[in-house]
Design an enzyme around this catalytic site. Sequence first.
Site, PDB file in Angstrom:
ATOM      1  N   GLY A  30       0.862  -1.190   0.000  1.00  0.00           N
ATOM      2  CA  GLY A  30       0.000   0.000   0.000  1.00  0.00           C
ATOM      3  C   GLY A  30       0.890   1.229   0.000  1.00  0.00           C
ATOM      4  CG  HIS A  58       2.265   1.385  17.898  1.00  0.00           C
ATOM      5  ND1 HIS A  58       1.306   0.402  17.908  1.00  0.00           N
ATOM      6  CD2 HIS A  58       2.065   2.076  16.748  1.00  0.00           C
ATOM      7  CE1 HIS A  58       0.568   0.505  16.814  1.00  0.00           C
ATOM      8  NE2 HIS A  58       1.017   1.507  16.096  1.00  0.00           N
ATOM      9  CD  GLU A  74       1.488  -2.287  19.996  1.00  0.00           C
ATOM     10  OE1 GLU A  74       0.898  -1.206  20.164  1.00  0.00           O
ATOM     11  OE2 GLU A  74       1.966  -2.637  18.916  1.00  0.00           O
ATOM     12  CB  SER A 110       0.106  -6.329  -3.619  1.00  0.00           C
ATOM     13  OG  SER A 110      -1.060  -5.592  -3.791  1.00  0.00           O
ATOM     14  NE  ARG A 111      -5.605  -6.299   0.891  1.00  0.00           N
ATOM     15  CZ  ARG A 111      -6.284  -5.348   1.508  1.00  0.00           C
ATOM     16  NH1 ARG A 111      -7.406  -5.643   2.108  1.00  0.00           N
ATOM     17  NH2 ARG A 111      -5.864  -4.099   1.539  1.00  0.00           N
ATOM     18  NE  ARG A 146      -2.728  -1.626  13.987  1.00  0.00           N
ATOM     19  CZ  ARG A 146      -2.302  -0.423  13.602  1.00  0.00           C
ATOM     20  NH1 ARG A 146      -1.017  -0.174  13.452  1.00  0.00           N
ATOM     21  NH2 ARG A 146      -3.172   0.550  13.390  1.00  0.00           N
ATOM     22  CB  THR A 169       6.596  -0.145  11.062  1.00  0.00           C
ATOM     23  OG1 THR A 169       6.499  -0.401   9.654  1.00  0.00           O
ATOM     24  CG2 THR A 169       8.039   0.048  11.458  1.00  0.00           C
ATOM     25  CB  ILE A 209       3.152   2.496   4.721  1.00  0.00           C
ATOM     26  CG1 ILE A 209       2.230   3.572   5.315  1.00  0.00           C
ATOM     27  CG2 ILE A 209       4.420   2.359   5.561  1.00  0.00           C
ATOM     28  CD1 ILE A 209       1.690   3.280   6.706  1.00  0.00           C
TER      29      ILE A 209
HETATM   30  C1  GLV Z   1      -0.638   3.543  13.742  1.00  0.00           C
HETATM   31  O1  GLV Z   1      -0.318   2.436  14.014  1.00  0.00           O
HETATM   32  C2  GLV Z   1      -1.677   3.895  12.817  1.00  0.00           C
HETATM   33  O2  GLV Z   1      -2.401   3.011  12.347  1.00  0.00           O
HETATM   34  O3  GLV Z   1      -1.810   5.089  12.547  1.00  0.00           O
END
Ligand code: GLV
Length: 326
Positions: A158, A286, A268, A179-180, A239, A237, A160
């Site tokens: 995506g 996070h 978390e 990628s999906r 989940r 970075t 990011i």
């Molecule tokens: C952070 O983890 C977000 O989804 O903005």
Amino acid sequence: MHYQRPVRVFVSRRLPVDPAAVLPDHEVDVWDGDRPPTAAELRERCQGADALLSVLADRIDADFLDACPMLKVVASFAVGFDNMDLEAARERDVWLTHTPGVLTDSTADLAMTLLLAVARRLPEAEDEARTGHFGPFAPTAFLGLQLAGATLGIVGMGSIGRAVARRARAFGMDVLYTSRSPIPVEDREGGEPVELEELMARSDVVSLHCPLTPETRGLLSADMLARAKKGAILVNTARGPIVDEAALVALLEQGHFAGAGLDVFEEEPRVHPGLLERRDVVLTPHIGSATHTARRAMAHMALRNIAAVLRGETPPNPVPGSRSPS
Ligand code: GLV
């Protein structure tokens, strides 16, 4: 929408901008505690509120929405929305909004920070310099991974993922991705689409950028992690629950992974104790979007979404699938 009373907005954390200044015509109540509100405190403060600005740790589900029937919008200060029940919001005609786009570059920067820190063994090296153990130059000490010529596997291409791919290409890395949905060649940032199994087998570094969904929960299972190249690095970075953390710890212990850079965790704020002791692991709490630029933009975006709904308009950044414009 016409209100006979002040329009009330509850903001569940202090923000890097003053929400009352952005929403001068609203009664804005900001949680001011040094700890986050409990679920019960969140409900209590949302009694009579027309809008909530929430964060990822706030669970927005059917029970919560039933307990706060005045809410017309929950504007999340995040791009990911796995803490929100989209169907419950749809059924109750509550808008859910999020903050896409504005944190892309900051999160990609953090992924590269973790990647570089693990690749160049920063915790160990920094410790040596800092603690007075700075030894004589040794041609065999602190050998790590050079990025130029190495292969980066991006799980989830995506915005990011693509921003990380651009950075990695600038460092001279080859990029693979999963990628999906198919991505047009011009948006691939020079990356090669592959299946996850192949990505694991060919990548020197695997970096996760997919959302947490029922399909991606546990995607990097013990079995999938074991397919990684020996000596690979994992960066997360996205989940925590995408990765089987205990299996990752076991593979780090066996030396199968050379290291990991983790900003997110399965439960978390708990961090697996097996990660805490390791020097080949870099851990951050996070903070993917934690830059002045991104966090201010996120605050403004969330507040703009609230203002739009309270004016009776469709918000600019609805959570996909949470409610269709009426
Ligand atoms: C952070 O983890 C977000 O989804 O903005």
